[in-house]
Design an enzyme around this catalytic site. Structure first.
Site, PDB file in Angstrom:
ATOM      1  N   GLN A   1       0.816  -1.127   0.000  1.00 60.38           N
ATOM      2  CA  GLN A   1       0.089   0.090   0.052  1.00 60.38           C
ATOM      3  C   GLN A   1       0.833   1.278  -0.085  1.00 60.38           C
ATOM      4  O   GLN A   1       0.395   2.327  -0.057  1.00 60.38           O
ATOM      5  CB  GLN A   1      -0.934  -0.231   1.173  1.00 60.38           C
ATOM      6  CG  GLN A   1      -2.170   0.814   1.065  1.00 60.38           C
ATOM      7  CD  GLN A   1      -2.981   0.280  -0.014  1.00 60.38           C
ATOM      8  OE1 GLN A   1      -3.249   0.875  -0.949  1.00 60.38           O
ATOM      9  NE2 GLN A   1      -3.450  -0.940   0.093  1.00 60.38           N
TER      10      GLN A   1
ATOM     11  N   CYS B   1      -9.616  -7.018   4.658  1.00 59.99           N
ATOM     12  CA  CYS B   1      -8.618  -7.994   5.036  1.00 59.99           C
ATOM     13  C   CYS B   1      -7.948  -7.587   6.348  1.00 59.99           C
ATOM     14  O   CYS B   1      -6.613  -7.794   6.330  1.00 59.99           O
ATOM     15  CB  CYS B   1      -7.698  -8.567   3.848  1.00 59.99           C
ATOM     16  SG  CYS B   1      -8.649  -8.932   2.719  1.00 59.99           S
TER      17      CYS B   1
END
Lengths: 144, 415
Positions: free
Chosen positions: B210, B372
């Site tokens: 990310q 998640c």
């Protein structure tokens, strides 16, 4: 009526905001818990049988989820009360979907039938009613 | 490669590289606000992959013919691009995987199974993605190691004062953390954790899935031992990811998968492994995807990570200001200056699935769910959140459409 207005029609929002059969039954004759892995939503179902040990006298649920899953489970409690365990074990999901009466995408379909699947697992565990393959994933509980 | 931008990011010109933005959803132009999940692909990447398939494709490493040489050159060229992108010392330390998730599993299995045992402590964080959480939880249980987590505060930032207590539990062997939280956008103090990990003789594992698309990554400056990221979050194709690891650690590790290019020699009695990085690349890799990954890194590098970061910061400031004005909307996570272009929020009394469904009718694509990160959801006290996330092609106008959509959500639910 737009598709959006159909999906969130008044009856759905009413069941969502005022769910029937909401709350745990204690004691319960049958219970099961299930999750929708997509969003982490959970539902726990509680069942009480009548004196014949077969007829569903009362059914309650707890959990958290979207309007579709909560309204569908609320409608489910009304749909199954007074029916026998084996009738509900073989109840096609289409019967519930007809009751809900809104167009659903494949992903939202999972929300709508979560409660029904968990109820089938609860009956399977308590009464040994058959659990067709499409619902068996909910009963698996492999952990590390 | 021709990228339609100068150094200051010109979003409208860049958007012309992405055919998907011509797409209508429910009669409206798509406002794609789910780039933290996966990014859209520019034509430069798509064209390059097609050209690669049409002119340079064969299996890599084996053939002596021209097409195989071209394919190998393309594939190994992409490895060098990954190396440069993260400033790794050597491209022998860069391993292509299917995804960041596979890269993290590779470390947990290949390093963890050999190096962990009773009395050892594996440290993860409360805001970890499952991909950097569950493999360690699993391997800790397999090996008898303890599994400890660094908690977060109410703003979604790591509470480093918990580290002393964690160290007292045993021999800290692994610290695993994402550089940026995929759910909250929190930028985590990985450099500090790496120093702490090394003081205790532990390795530092960084999930940069990310972070890598949005910020400069320098594995040497971070001081980490392993770093994973994926292609599909940085404008590249899905099916390719990269793992960087320190040479001495990779050398000492056993392979994760067996067969194909990772073999040096096989007999009935024994098998030996190929050299790095091939030791960890079993089977035919995702050749064109790795190639496309490299092209995507060129694409974002030419735009400039500083420009991308500045653009996303402007967007996240705008989004947080706008969302804060809607009664009943609660934003999770740290202030804008300590996060990337990610905003997770809730709308009071409306489930995120319903929020996302109604937004979709307005053509606005956001993610609803646990992202998640279920332990983080538990910490926040919610089952799920709605998440809007931005990238180099996102616009203020798309955020304004999100805000208008949220008013529609509230109207629909009478909330």
């Amino acid at each position: 009526m737009s598709e959006l207005e159909q999906m969130y029609r008044e009856v759905i929002l009413d069941h969502y905001k005022n769910p029937r059969g909401h709350g745990a039954l204690d004691p319960a004759d049958a219970t099961a818990e299930g999750q929708n892995p997509l969003c982490g939503d959970e539902v726990t179902i509680f069942v009480r049988f009548g004196e014949d040990g077969e007829t569903i006298d009362d059914v309650g649920f707890e959990g958290r989820g979207c309007a579709i899953s909560q309204a569908a489970t609320s409608m489910l409690t009304e749909l199954v009360k007074g029916r026998t365990a084996s009738e509900v074990a073989s109840l096609p999901k289409e019967d519930l979907l007809e009751e809900i009466g809104i167009p659903l995408t494949p992903i939202r379909l999972k929300c709508a039938i979560l409660g029904l699947g968990v109820l089938k697992v609860a009956l399977h565990r308590a009464k040994g009613t058959p659990l067709p393959p499409e619902w068996q994933g909910l009963a698996d509980d492999l952990t590390i | 490669m021709a990228v339609s931008s100068a150094k200051a990011l010109e979003v409208e010109r860049l958007r012309a590289d992405f055919a998907v933005f011509d797409e209508l959803v429910n009669g409206k132009p798509v406002a794609y606000l789910d780039s933290a999940s996966s990014t859209q692909k520019p034509r430069q990447v798509l064209d390059a992959m097609r050209e690669f398939y049409e002119h340079s494709y064969a299996n890599v490493h084996r053939g002596v013919y021209t097409l195989a040489e071209r394919a190998t050159e393309g594939y190994e060229g992409a490895r060098e691009k990954v190396r440069a992108y993260i400033n790794a010392p050597s491209n022998r330390e860069v391993i292509f995987t299917r995804s960041a998730t596979e890269a993290l599993n590779l470390i947990a299995y290949s390093w963890g199974l050999e190096n962990l045992g009773a009395g050892d402590v594996v440290v993860i964080t409360e805001l970890e993605h499952h991909a950097n959480f569950v493999p360690w939880q699993f391997i800790a249980k397999k090996t008898g190691a303890q599994f400890a987590h660094i908690p977060i505060d109410d703003a979604g930032e790591l509470q480093l004062d918990a580290l002393d207590e964690i160290a007292a539990r045993g021999n800290v062997k692994v610290v695993a953390n994402n550089l940026v939280s995929n759910t909250l956008g929190t930028i985590n103090p990985v450099e500090k954790l790496a120093v702490w990990a090394h003081e205790h003789g532990a390795i530092m594992v960084v999930d940069a899935a990310q972070a890598a698309p949005h910020r400069h990554i320098d594995v040497q400056a971070l001081g980490c031992d392993f770093l994973a990221f994926s292609s599909h979050k940085v404008c590249g194709p899905s099916g390719a990811g990269a793992l960087w690891g320190r040479r001495e650690l990779l050398d000492a590790m056993q392979p994760f998968n067996f067969g194909g290019e990772m073999i040096r020699s096989v007999s009935l009695e024994r098998t030996s492994w190929n050299e790095l990085p091939y030791k960890f690349e079993a089977g035919t890799p995702a050749i064109a995807e790795a190639y496309g990954f490299g092209v995507a890194l060129d694409y974002v590098s030419e735009i400039g990570l500083d420009a991308i970061e500045a653009h996303e910061h402007e967007l996240v400031v705008h989004a947080m200001e706008q969302l804060a004005e809607i009664p009943g909307v609660r934003i999770f996570g740290p202030p804008a200056d300590r996060r990337t272009g990610i905003v997770s929020f809730e709308v009071a009394n409306v489930h995120p699935h319903d929020v996302a469904q109604i937004l979709n009718w307005e053509g606005v694509a956001v993610r609803a769910g646990h992202h998640c990160t279920q332990p983080l959801m538990t910490r926040l006290g919610v089952a799920a959140t709605t998440r809007a996330s931005f990238y180099l092609y996102s616009t203020h106008e798309e955020i304004d459409r999100l805000v208008a959509g949220l008013l529609k959500v509230k109207e629909t639910f009478g909330a």
